[in-house]
Write an enzyme that holds these catalytic residues in place. Structure first.
Site, PDB file in Angstrom:
ATOM      1  CD  GLU A 105      -1.755  -2.090   2.077  1.00  0.00           C
ATOM      2  OE1 GLU A 105      -0.755  -2.082   2.831  1.00  0.00           O
ATOM      3  OE2 GLU A 105      -2.494  -3.071   1.942  1.00  0.00           O
ATOM      4  CE1 TYR A 117       7.644   0.773  -3.127  1.00  0.00           C
ATOM      5  CE2 TYR A 117       5.706   2.123  -2.755  1.00  0.00           C
ATOM      6  CZ  TYR A 117       6.844   1.517  -2.280  1.00  0.00           C
ATOM      7  OH  TYR A 117       7.185   1.641  -0.956  1.00  0.00           O
TER       8      TYR A 117
HETATM    9  C1  LIG Z   1      10.044   6.295  -1.210  1.00  0.00           C
HETATM   10  C2  LIG Z   1      11.527   6.206  -0.790  1.00  0.00           C
HETATM   11  C3  LIG Z   1      11.769   4.902  -0.062  1.00  0.00           C
HETATM   12  C4  LIG Z   1      12.383   6.254  -2.067  1.00  0.00           C
HETATM   13  O1  LIG Z   1      13.748   6.170  -1.682  1.00  0.00           O
HETATM   14  P1  LIG Z   1      14.846   7.087  -2.392  1.00  0.00           P
HETATM   15  O2  LIG Z   1      16.181   6.611  -1.963  1.00  0.00           O
HETATM   16  O3  LIG Z   1      14.524   8.502  -2.159  1.00  0.00           O
HETATM   17  O4  LIG Z   1      14.593   6.741  -3.938  1.00  0.00           O
HETATM   18  P2  LIG Z   1      15.677   6.559  -5.091  1.00  0.00           P
HETATM   19  O5  LIG Z   1      16.677   7.664  -5.043  1.00  0.00           O
HETATM   20  O6  LIG Z   1      16.193   5.162  -5.093  1.00  0.00           O
HETATM   21  O7  LIG Z   1      14.765   6.776  -6.359  1.00  0.00           O
HETATM   22  C5  LIG Z   1      13.936   5.737  -6.792  1.00  0.00           C
HETATM   23  C6  LIG Z   1      12.869   6.289  -7.716  1.00  0.00           C
HETATM   24  O8  LIG Z   1      11.958   7.087  -6.983  1.00  0.00           O
HETATM   25  C7  LIG Z   1      11.525   8.161  -7.814  1.00  0.00           C
HETATM   26  N1  LIG Z   1      11.999   9.419  -7.254  1.00  0.00           N
HETATM   27  C8  LIG Z   1      13.032   9.618  -6.400  1.00  0.00           C
HETATM   28  N2  LIG Z   1      13.113  10.925  -6.052  1.00  0.00           N
HETATM   29  C9  LIG Z   1      12.105  11.537  -6.729  1.00  0.00           C
HETATM   30  C10 LIG Z   1      11.634  12.880  -6.778  1.00  0.00           C
HETATM   31  N3  LIG Z   1      12.224  13.856  -6.074  1.00  0.00           N
HETATM   32  N4  LIG Z   1      10.551  13.143  -7.529  1.00  0.00           N
HETATM   33  C11 LIG Z   1       9.917  12.171  -8.232  1.00  0.00           C
HETATM   34  N5  LIG Z   1      10.329  10.870  -8.224  1.00  0.00           N
HETATM   35  C12 LIG Z   1      11.390  10.577  -7.487  1.00  0.00           C
HETATM   36  C13 LIG Z   1      12.129   7.924  -9.183  1.00  0.00           C
HETATM   37  O9  LIG Z   1      11.259   7.065  -9.909  1.00  0.00           O
HETATM   38  C14 LIG Z   1      13.380   7.186  -8.811  1.00  0.00           C
HETATM   39  O10 LIG Z   1      13.895   6.400  -9.847  1.00  0.00           O
HETATM   40  P3  LIG Z   1      14.986   7.005 -10.869  1.00  0.00           P
HETATM   41  O11 LIG Z   1      16.015   7.700 -10.028  1.00  0.00           O
HETATM   42  O12 LIG Z   1      15.514   5.821 -11.574  1.00  0.00           O
HETATM   43  O13 LIG Z   1      14.247   7.964 -11.738  1.00  0.00           O
HETATM   44  C15 LIG Z   1      11.913   7.403   0.109  1.00  0.00           C
HETATM   45  O14 LIG Z   1      11.658   8.595  -0.588  1.00  0.00           O
HETATM   46  C16 LIG Z   1      11.221   7.430   1.448  1.00  0.00           C
HETATM   47  O15 LIG Z   1      11.663   6.789   2.390  1.00  0.00           O
HETATM   48  N6  LIG Z   1      10.121   8.210   1.576  1.00  0.00           N
HETATM   49  C17 LIG Z   1       9.403   8.364   2.830  1.00  0.00           C
HETATM   50  C18 LIG Z   1       8.738   7.092   3.276  1.00  0.00           C
HETATM   51  C19 LIG Z   1       7.859   6.490   2.208  1.00  0.00           C
HETATM   52  O16 LIG Z   1       7.048   7.155   1.567  1.00  0.00           O
HETATM   53  N7  LIG Z   1       8.017   5.178   2.039  1.00  0.00           N
HETATM   54  C20 LIG Z   1       7.215   4.398   1.122  1.00  0.00           C
HETATM   55  C21 LIG Z   1       6.163   3.729   1.919  1.00  0.00           C
HETATM   56  S1  LIG Z   1       4.902   3.077   0.898  1.00  0.00           S
END
Ligand SMILES: CC(C)(COP(=O)(O)OP(=O)(O)OC[C@H]1O[C@@H](n2cnc3c(N)ncnc32)[C@H](O)[C@@H]1OP(=O)(O)O)[C@@H](O)C(=O)NCCC(=O)NCCS
Length: 148
Positions: A105, A117
């Site tokens: 989710e 995702y």
């Molecule tokens: C969601 C989360 C886990 C992603 O981790 P992250 O290390 O920031 O993500 P990554 O740097 O590996 O990026 C993965 C993808 O996310 C997306 N992404 C990352 N930063 C982004 C931004 N600022 N805007 C839009 N998309 C973004 C892109 O699709 C990216 O892939 P790409 O770099 O190949 O284009 C992190 O932002 C987080 O912990 N957020 C808060 C908690 C949360 O929402 N968890 C998910 C629970 S369902």
């Protein structure tokens, strides 16, 4: 050189994990829920960068289904590819356990998580209305799955 490692979460990681959890969501899990997860048979993983915890993921598996219960990267480390690496690691655990369906989710208000995702091949299969608490009110959860 930066060293990344994935390790099983232990009780001694609880405070560091809760700090990341608190920074990630306005209303998140309590410490006792997180402790219960560590003590359950869930897959609870921490991502360490040079021995510091920068993220964590929790997956529950049952028969041929897996459910991503939580996943966070420390806000100071986001946008650097760590979330993608962590999700790949968790998916590999599912594949190793012969999971057929990986479910999750995600908050409607989390476009970054949704983009991650989707790029992994998850597709929306439903909507849980008013699933998450917000400081004021509630918000829907998008239900996604991926056939492994
Ligand atoms: C969601 C989360 C886990 C992603 O981790 P992250 O290390 O920031 O993500 P990554 O740097 O590996 O990026 C993965 C993808 O996310 C997306 N992404 C990352 N930063 C982004 C931004 N600022 N805007 C839009 N998309 C973004 C892109 O699709 C990216 O892939 P790409 O770099 O190949 O284009 C992190 O932002 C987080 O912990 N957020 C808060 C908690 C949360 O929402 N968890 C998910 C629970 S369902």
């Amino acid at each position: 050189m930066t060293k990344l490692s994935f390790e099983p979460m232990s009780l001694s990681d609880l405070d560091a994990v809760m700090q990341i959890e608190k920074k990630s969501y306005p209303i998140g899990w309590s410490k006792s829920v997180m402790r219960d997860c560590i003590q359950s048979d869930y897959h609870t993983i921490v991502l360490k960068k040079d021995k510091n915890i920068i993220g964590f993921g929790i997956v529950m598996t049952a028969l041929d289904e897996a459910h991503l219960l939580n996943m966070c990267i420390d806000s100071d480390c986001q946008g650097k590819g760590y979330g993608r690496k962590l999700l790949k690691y968790l998916e590999n655990i599912c594949i190793y356990n012969r999971t057929k369906v990986f479910l999750l989710e995600v908050r409607e208000s989390s476009p970054v998580a949704q983009a991650l995702y989707q790029s992994f091949g998850f597709i929306q299969i439903g909507l849980r209305k008013n699933y998450y608490k917000k400081p004021k009110g509630r918000e829907h959860a998008i239900v996604m799955h991926k056939i492994l």
